[in-house]
Design an enzyme around this catalytic site. Structure first.
Site, PDB file in Angstrom:
ATOM      1  N   HIS A 184       0.912  -1.189  -0.050  1.00  0.00           N
ATOM      2  CA  HIS A 184       0.115   0.127  -0.202  1.00  0.00           C
ATOM      3  C   HIS A 184       0.866   1.335  -0.162  1.00  0.00           C
ATOM      4  CE1 HIS A 184      -3.865   2.138   1.367  1.00  0.00           C
ATOM      5  NE2 HIS A 184      -2.908   3.016   1.337  1.00  0.00           N
TER       6      HIS A 184
ATOM      7  N   HIS B 205       1.521   5.361  -1.819  1.00  0.00           N
ATOM      8  CA  HIS B 205       0.982   6.472  -2.408  1.00  0.00           C
ATOM      9  C   HIS B 205       2.648   7.346  -3.290  1.00  0.00           C
ATOM     10  CE1 HIS B 205      -2.956   6.832  -0.731  1.00  0.00           C
ATOM     11  NE2 HIS B 205      -2.212   6.134   0.297  1.00  0.00           N
TER      12      HIS B 205
ATOM     13  N   LYS C   5      -9.272  -0.388  -5.707  1.00  0.00           N
ATOM     14  CA  LYS C   5      -9.411   0.355  -4.418  1.00  0.00           C
ATOM     15  C   LYS C   5     -10.694   1.175  -4.141  1.00  0.00           C
ATOM     16  CE  LYS C   5      -7.777   2.237  -0.548  1.00  0.00           C
ATOM     17  NZ  LYS C   5      -6.649   2.821  -0.067  1.00  0.00           N
TER      18      LYS C   5
ATOM     19  N   HIS D 293     -10.377   0.828   1.812  1.00  0.00           N
ATOM     20  CA  HIS D 293     -10.347   1.940   2.916  1.00  0.00           C
ATOM     21  C   HIS D 293     -11.563   1.756   3.860  1.00  0.00           C
ATOM     22  CE1 HIS D 293      -8.776   5.799   4.381  1.00  0.00           C
ATOM     23  NE2 HIS D 293      -9.975   5.824   5.228  1.00  0.00           N
TER      24      HIS D 293
ATOM     25  N   HIS E 268      -4.502  -0.836   5.901  1.00  0.00           N
ATOM     26  CA  HIS E 268      -3.973   0.041   7.085  1.00  0.00           C
ATOM     27  C   HIS E 268      -5.175  -0.222   8.375  1.00  0.00           C
ATOM     28  CE1 HIS E 268      -6.995   2.702   5.122  1.00  0.00           C
ATOM     29  NE2 HIS E 268      -6.096   3.275   4.232  1.00  0.00           N
TER      30      HIS E 268
ATOM     31  N   ASP F  23       1.325   2.439   3.628  1.00  0.00           N
ATOM     32  CA  ASP F  23       0.507   3.680   3.494  1.00  0.00           C
ATOM     33  C   ASP F  23       1.456   4.975   3.436  1.00  0.00           C
ATOM     34  OD1 ASP F  23      -1.581   5.206   2.702  1.00  0.00           O
ATOM     35  OD2 ASP F  23      -2.359   5.189   4.916  1.00  0.00           O
TER      36      ASP F  23
ATOM     37  N   ALA G  52      -3.892  14.582   5.718  1.00  0.00           N
ATOM     38  CA  ALA G  52      -3.688  13.394   6.294  1.00  0.00           C
ATOM     39  C   ALA G  52      -2.474  12.481   5.770  1.00  0.00           C
ATOM     40  CB  ALA G  52      -4.862  12.269   6.378  1.00  0.00           C
TER      41      ALA G  52
END
Ligand code: DOR
Ligand code: ZN
Length: 348
Positions: free
Chosen positions: A16, A18, A102, A139, A177, A250, A266
């Site tokens: 996971h 980004h 996702k 999520h 997560h 994450d 966040a």
């Protein structure tokens, strides 16, 4: 394999991650490709990566940001919307480009406005995914104003995830997560087609780290860190060796000014020092022998990927590793996650 001061493991995967796009992509990609063999790449760009063609173009940009001396394979995902075309998704999966889809409930987090509002509207797509064995990364937070932010994961599991799994039997789900004992217990109670990723930061911080002694915006992420009892449940799951729990950092870069802000973004940026942090956490639990399962085996097995045949060695040294506090330039930089303790494990 292990003694007190050295551990050699298969090269880890990050299930996971980004990487963003543009300047941020160029800045952060080498921090992952240095230590990781592969990563599941999150599709929450602006606009989101919703089609196979977009995922193909995004994969090319990622590969061009990987330094030539690194070998790194981005595993692409599609951002699920109520308009997702099941045929496009199936073609993408069958060509090997798309590794997962996702699900962001609309409004749950960064760039999730095009996410799913009414979950039953995507059941036909989920049924196709179950047929072809394509995993859904979730999520797991409800987003309605009446649910307290600290309860959003637990309520999601009961009111959305469990009904969804019953409505679409055979769908392979990764709870992304997870931050609660409720999440750990739900995975443990359901043997089949279910796994969870755990982040580096949720193994280290609880909600006090964010709020005690002043607001610490660099510890703010979503789902927000919970009470200590939940962190302990996550650490227990990660270090247990249970094949259903594996690393998904994450790592979510935002420029420092957008974090240190009246409405801060966040995300914790952990790509840089994740392996050092994890070795510390696992050693504290006397579980260094389980580190490789968590970082390099369990996730690959769940996704049906071959295990990496490369290795990474960590050594414990007397002096802490000297990671930078920020990466980037004075104009544009990202603050690196501070675990709050010295990191004696160095990646060789
Ligand atoms: O903290 C987070 N940051 N959680 C997410 O779910 C999204 C991520 C981001 O993209 O910034
Ligand atoms: Zn994320």
């Amino acid at each position: 394999m292990t003694n007190q001061s050295t551990i050699t493991i298969r090269r880890p995967d990050d299930f996971h991650l980004h990487l963003r796009d543009g300047e941020m992509l160029k800045l952060v990609t080498p921090d992952s490709s240095r230590d990781f063999a592969r990563a599941i790449i999150m599709p929450n760009l602006v606009p989101p990566v919703t089609t196979t063609a977009m995922a193909e173009a995004y994969k090319e940009s990622i590969l061009s940001a990987v330094p030539s001396e690194h070998s790194f394979q981005p595993l692409m995902t599609l951002y699920l919307t109520e308009d997702t075309d099941p045929d496009d998704l199936e073609l993408g999966a069958k060509s090997g480009l798309i590794s997962a889809v996702k699900l962001y409930p609309a409004g749950a987090t960064t760039n999730s406005d095009s996410g799913v509002k009414t979950i039953s509207n995507v059941y036909p797509v989920l049924e196709r995914m179950a047929e072809i064995g394509l995993p859904l990364c979730v999520h797991g937070e409800v987003t309605t104003a009446d649910i307290d932010i600290f309860d959003r994961e637990a309520v999601f599991i009961e009111t959305v995830l469990d009904p969804l799994r019953k409505a679409v039997p055979g769908l392979r789900v990764v709870m992304e997560h997870i931050t609660t004992k409720n999440g750990v217990d739900y995975v443990r109670a359901h043997e089949k087609d279910l796994a969870a990723t755990l982040t580096t930061h949720h193994l280290i911080i609880n909600r006090n780290h964010i709020l005690v002694g002043g607001i610490k915006p660099h510890y703010y992420c979503l789902p927000v860190a919970k009470r200590e009892e939940h962190r302990l449940a996550l650490v227990e799951a990660a270090t247990s060796g249970d094949p259903r729990f594996f690393l998904g950092t994450d790592s979510a870069p935002h420029s420092t000014d957008t974090k240190e802000n009246a409405c801060g973004c966040a995300g914790c940026y952990t790509s840089v020092n994740t392996l050092s942090c994890l070795a510390h956490v696992f050693e504290e639990q006397n579980a260094l022998d389980k580190l490789e399962l968590f970082t390099s085996v369990n996730g690959a097995n769940f996704y049906g990927l071959p295990l990496s045949d490369q290795q990474v060695t960590l050594t414990k040294q007397n002096q802490p590793a000297s990671y930078l506090n920020t990466v980037g330039s004075s104009e544009f930089n990202v603050t690196v996650f501070d675990p709050g303790f010295p990191l004696y494990w160095h990646v060789d």
